[in-house]
Design a protein around this motif. Structure first.
Motif, mmCIF file in Angstrom:
data_model
loop_
_atom_site.group_PDB
_atom_site.id
_atom_site.type_symbol
_atom_site.label_atom_id
_atom_site.label_comp_id
_atom_site.label_asym_id
_atom_site.label_seq_id
_atom_site.Cartn_x
_atom_site.Cartn_y
_atom_site.Cartn_z
ATOM 1 N N GLU A 116 0.809 -1.228 0.000
ATOM 2 C CA GLU A 116 0.000 0.000 0.000
ATOM 3 C C GLU A 116 0.840 1.276 0.000
ATOM 4 O OE1 GLU A 116 -2.134 -1.966 3.122
ATOM 5 O OE2 GLU A 116 -3.938 -0.917 2.418
ATOM 6 N N TYR A 117 2.081 1.143 0.475
ATOM 7 C CA TYR A 117 2.964 2.314 0.556
ATOM 8 C C TYR A 117 4.189 2.049 -0.301
ATOM 9 C CZ TYR A 117 0.057 3.982 4.335
ATOM 10 O OH TYR A 117 -0.992 4.448 5.057
ATOM 11 N N LEU A 118 4.521 3.014 -1.130
ATOM 12 C CA LEU A 118 5.658 2.866 -2.033
ATOM 13 C C LEU A 118 6.716 3.917 -1.680
ATOM 14 C CD1 LEU A 118 6.951 1.675 -4.641
ATOM 15 C CD2 LEU A 118 5.545 3.295 -5.951
ATOM 16 N N PHE A 119 7.952 3.470 -1.573
ATOM 17 C CA PHE A 119 9.048 4.440 -1.400
ATOM 18 C C PHE A 119 10.051 4.282 -2.535
ATOM 19 C CE2 PHE A 119 13.006 6.297 0.180
ATOM 20 C CZ PHE A 119 12.530 7.534 0.607
ATOM 21 N N LEU A 120 10.198 5.366 -3.281
ATOM 22 C CA LEU A 120 11.125 5.397 -4.402
ATOM 23 C C LEU A 120 12.424 6.033 -3.922
ATOM 24 C CD1 LEU A 120 8.499 6.771 -6.960
ATOM 25 C CD2 LEU A 120 9.273 4.388 -6.755
ATOM 26 N N ALA A 121 13.358 5.187 -3.498
ATOM 27 C CA ALA A 121 14.636 5.714 -3.017
ATOM 28 C C ALA A 121 15.381 6.348 -4.192
ATOM 29 C CB ALA A 121 15.456 4.605 -2.360
ATOM 30 N N ASN A 122 16.529 6.946 -3.862
ATOM 31 C CA ASN A 122 17.289 7.725 -4.834
ATOM 32 C C ASN A 122 17.886 6.868 -5.949
ATOM 33 O OD1 ASN A 122 19.171 9.448 -6.065
ATOM 34 N ND2 ASN A 122 20.678 9.019 -4.456
ATOM 35 N N ILE A 123 17.146 6.734 -7.064
ATOM 36 C CA ILE A 123 17.648 6.061 -8.268
ATOM 37 C C ILE A 123 17.220 6.899 -9.474
ATOM 38 C CG2 ILE A 123 17.697 3.693 -7.375
ATOM 39 C CD1 ILE A 123 14.945 3.242 -8.697
ATOM 40 N N ASP A 124 17.614 6.485 -10.651
ATOM 41 C CA ASP A 124 17.240 7.163 -11.897
ATOM 42 C C ASP A 124 15.727 7.405 -11.932
ATOM 43 O OD1 ASP A 124 16.610 7.866 -14.527
ATOM 44 O OD2 ASP A 124 18.133 6.534 -15.383
ATOM 45 N N PRO A 125 15.315 8.662 -12.117
ATOM 46 C CA PRO A 125 13.873 8.956 -12.133
ATOM 47 C C PRO A 125 13.093 8.147 -13.177
ATOM 48 C CG PRO A 125 15.192 10.925 -12.661
ATOM 49 C CD PRO A 125 16.129 9.879 -12.180
ATOM 50 N N VAL A 126 13.757 7.736 -14.242
ATOM 51 C CA VAL A 126 13.076 6.890 -15.240
ATOM 52 C C VAL A 126 12.646 5.572 -14.587
ATOM 53 C CG1 VAL A 126 13.433 5.536 -17.344
ATOM 54 C CG2 VAL A 126 14.217 7.912 -17.236
ATOM 55 N N LEU A 127 13.519 5.023 -13.767
ATOM 56 C CA LEU A 127 13.179 3.779 -13.062
ATOM 57 C C LEU A 127 12.121 4.030 -11.991
ATOM 58 C CD1 LEU A 127 16.687 2.105 -12.613
ATOM 59 C CD2 LEU A 127 15.065 1.912 -14.510
ATOM 60 N N GLN A 128 12.236 5.155 -11.306
ATOM 61 C CA GLN A 128 11.231 5.495 -10.283
ATOM 62 C C GLN A 128 9.848 5.514 -10.915
ATOM 63 O OE1 GLN A 128 13.003 9.263 -8.865
ATOM 64 N NE2 GLN A 128 13.411 8.294 -6.881
ATOM 65 N N ARG A 130 8.895 4.087 -13.715
ATOM 66 C CA ARG A 130 8.505 2.769 -14.200
ATOM 67 C C ARG A 130 7.927 1.928 -13.051
ATOM 68 N NH1 ARG A 130 13.291 0.559 -17.584
ATOM 69 N NH2 ARG A 130 13.077 2.546 -18.692
ATOM 70 N N VAL A 131 8.535 2.046 -11.885
ATOM 71 C CA VAL A 131 8.026 1.309 -10.712
ATOM 72 C C VAL A 131 6.649 1.846 -10.331
ATOM 73 C CG1 VAL A 131 8.360 0.909 -8.249
ATOM 74 C CG2 VAL A 131 10.293 0.712 -9.809
ATOM 75 N N ARG A 132 6.540 3.135 -10.333
ATOM 76 C CA ARG A 132 5.266 3.746 -9.968
ATOM 77 C C ARG A 132 4.150 3.227 -10.898
ATOM 78 N NH1 ARG A 132 0.998 4.882 -9.049
ATOM 79 N NH2 ARG A 132 -0.067 6.843 -8.663
ATOM 80 N N GLN A 133 4.480 3.106 -12.199
ATOM 81 C CA GLN A 133 3.478 2.634 -13.159
ATOM 82 C C GLN A 133 3.115 1.160 -12.938
ATOM 83 O OE1 GLN A 133 5.692 3.973 -16.501
ATOM 84 N NE2 GLN A 133 4.758 6.017 -16.495
ATOM 85 N N GLN A 134 4.040 0.402 -12.391
ATOM 86 C CA GLN A 134 3.758 -1.003 -12.075
ATOM 87 C C GLN A 134 2.913 -1.146 -10.810
ATOM 88 O OE1 GLN A 134 7.153 -3.935 -12.399
ATOM 89 N NE2 GLN A 134 8.280 -2.126 -13.090
ATOM 90 N N MET A 135 2.739 -0.049 -10.076
ATOM 91 C CA MET A 135 2.008 -0.088 -8.794
ATOM 92 C C MET A 135 0.879 0.931 -8.827
ATOM 93 S SD MET A 135 3.871 -2.256 -6.937
ATOM 94 C CE MET A 135 3.340 -1.901 -5.263
ATOM 95 N N PRO A 136 -0.113 0.726 -9.705
ATOM 96 C CA PRO A 136 -1.124 1.772 -9.890
ATOM 97 C C PRO A 136 -2.043 1.956 -8.678
ATOM 98 C CG PRO A 136 -1.696 -0.185 -11.159
ATOM 99 C CD PRO A 136 -0.346 -0.441 -10.586
ATOM 100 N N ASN A 137 -2.108 0.941 -7.823
ATOM 101 C CA ASN A 137 -3.104 1.006 -6.746
ATOM 102 C C ASN A 137 -2.557 1.376 -5.377
ATOM 103 O OD1 ASN A 137 -5.132 0.227 -8.581
ATOM 104 N ND2 ASN A 137 -4.407 -1.895 -8.415
ATOM 105 N N VAL A 138 -1.300 1.834 -5.313
ATOM 106 C CA VAL A 138 -0.762 2.171 -3.991
ATOM 107 C C VAL A 138 -1.543 3.332 -3.386
ATOM 108 C CG1 VAL A 138 1.578 1.287 -4.295
ATOM 109 C CG2 VAL A 138 1.012 3.624 -5.026
ATOM 110 N N LYS A 139 -1.552 3.325 -2.058
ATOM 111 C CA LYS A 139 -2.294 4.333 -1.300
ATOM 112 C C LYS A 139 -1.460 5.616 -1.183
ATOM 113 C CE LYS A 139 -3.516 4.571 3.647
ATOM 114 N NZ LYS A 139 -4.927 4.888 3.853
ATOM 115 N N MET A 140 -0.151 5.450 -1.174
ATOM 116 C CA MET A 140 0.706 6.609 -0.922
ATOM 117 C C MET A 140 2.092 6.372 -1.517
ATOM 118 S SD MET A 140 1.122 8.418 2.761
ATOM 119 C CE MET A 140 2.216 9.807 2.960
ATOM 120 N N ILE A 141 2.685 7.446 -2.029
ATOM 121 C CA ILE A 141 4.019 7.342 -2.641
ATOM 122 C C ILE A 141 4.936 8.419 -2.070
ATOM 123 C CG2 ILE A 141 5.311 7.247 -4.810
ATOM 124 C CD1 ILE A 141 2.680 6.882 -6.279
#
Lengths: 310, 310
Positions: A116-128, A130-141
């Protein structure tokens, strides 16, 4: 509730006024996961090489961190070499060996899809992204970034910022991202870029939070908040302090049902506590032996040192 | 209860990113007295030249400040010229014309002898000590100093430190005085030099306090305290911020019957409020038009931004 963190799992070679360590376990996702593990379930997505041994994995699994998303690749893990001899607040990077991290393409295991919670640590924003798009239903990012992406990959980063409920960066990164020397004006400009809230880490001066009204699930409004840092007589190794702050902060947020201003404030204090623990030993040593009791004790110290009535 | 402040009453020529001013009223005792005047009676001991006109004196007397201790001498008043174009947190001094201040020998008027609170603003420690000796019966003594006295007049300064209930300096001065880069270790070393407590100003990061148990009249113990600063979108002129902090802090202390940890904490917040007001205009402009209502409003903002429950 579960946090999914995507980021680096790495080895760090460090020199500080307190000493030297070769290839100790580190990386943003590692520090974040360990710090958050005191509050909630954490799942890690990353990539490591053949030098990542069962003893390294146990550092995470011992705290209940789910490591099934850590992919193994032929070659060596990401390695960072830095020193803090000139200034404990600023690392001098001596080497960045991306190794297996150079081709990192985050894959979210099916078992992690319900995070339910996604944390995009410091990596290439393109990868961030892409991960976000794979997790469309998260409650919070929530997410982090650094000077390199701000300077050289700004357009991609701006796309990530628009997805974030909380951006967690340091004061120098706010200055770089906003072009403003003044901290308050800088924070306002960053919020205009899209994140619903901004947490700024000031090192020994604690952290500040800046909000848009959209961040809270309740109708409460909070404009600004400031959490102090635990005063320490010795900082052994600052590496990972910011990621540990983010882990404590977001771990506490994920452990609560609703994001109210009071939950946000409390989370800032826990972030500060985890950052202060992290720097008291090299690498992840201190977080590994931390206990919830001492975390709460340090939390009470922060309350005492910042509140008018003790 | 009355505060007696001894220090400079001066004219400042200033340049900041917000503009330029020539020979505006300034000086540590002036800023301190104006800030403290919102809380208690203040008496000033200083020296001025023939350029100090009735309109300048009225800035103080309009706030009820007793100026009978401001001596007139032939010649010009102390004049400082500085700019903050490189960094708003650090003045570049262009000229320091001591003028009548060069021969300043503070004389305490008989009417001021019953002052219960003494503030030794940043002047030669030999003079600070002489004033202290003229006031053997004060209830409490606070004081300030600067890099020049720490570096070049250390032995004299150490004698002053042993007399102080509260030393109010900034973080760079703590580093210089203690020889410690770490703030907490530095503060402990400063307390070993004699002051019963230490208030450290961190500019935009607020202020911290460090205590020996002897400072409180009650048996309460408080180890550390941290007050935030009001976040500001524009700092017009930082000159006098530290003196205004000290005035707000000490003014509130003097307005209370007993020095408890809670009084000390509240005083730190008022210090922060007065410092933030001061920097919003050139010289003393902003303090002159401040009202107690807006001071208390800003106090409440500080509480809100630092306390877990708003």
């Amino acid at each position: 509730m579960s946090i999914l963190v995507v980021g680096s799992v790495a080895f760090d070679s460090l020199e500080t006024p307190s000493g030297r360590r070769e290839r100790v376990l580190g990386g943003a996702a590692t520090h974040f996961a360990l710090a958050a593990s005191f509050f909630t379930k954490v799942r890690v997505v990353g990539v490591v090489g053949e030098d990542f041994l069962p003893e390294h994995e146990r550092v995470l699994t011992d705290k209940g961190v789910d490591t099934r998303g850590i992919e193994r690749a032929p070659g060596k893990s990401f390695h960072w070499k830095g020193e803090y001899l000139r200034d404990l607040n600023e690392a001098d990077t001596l080497a960045t060996d991306l190794n297996v991290f150079a081709d990192f393409a985050p894959k979210i295991p099916a078992e992690f899809a319900d995070s339910e919670y996604l944390f995009l640590a410091n990596i290439d924003p393109v990868l961030q992204l892409r991960v976000r798009q794979q997790m469309p239903n998260v409650k919070m990012i929530a997410g982090d970034t650094m000077n390199y992406w701000i300077n050289a990959h700004r357009e991609n980063l701006l796309k990530v910022l628009r997805e974030l409920d909380v951006l967690v960066i340091n004061d120098k990164e706010v200055r770089l991202l906003s072009g403003e020397a003044n901290g308050l004006r800088g924070a306002k400009k960053v919020l205009e870029l899209g994140p619903k809230s901004l947490v700024v880490k000031y090192g020994e001066h604690g952290a500040g939070a800046f909000f848009t009204p959209e961040v809270f699930e309740s109708r409460d409004v909070c404009k600004l908040f400031r959490a102090p840092a635990t005063p320490l007589e010795e900082v052994v190794d600052p590496t990972g302090a910011g990621d540990s702050f983010a882990g404590g902060f977001y771990g506490y947020v994920a452990s609560q049902r609703t994001l109210t201003p009071e939950v946000f404030r409390t989370a800032m204090f826990y972030g500060s506590v985890m950052g202060s623990l992290c720097v008291q030993a090299f690498g992840t040593e201190r977080l590994q032996r931390a206990t919830r009791a001492e975390i709460d004790e340090r939390f009470e110290q922060l309350r005492e040192l910042s509140h008018l009535s003790a």
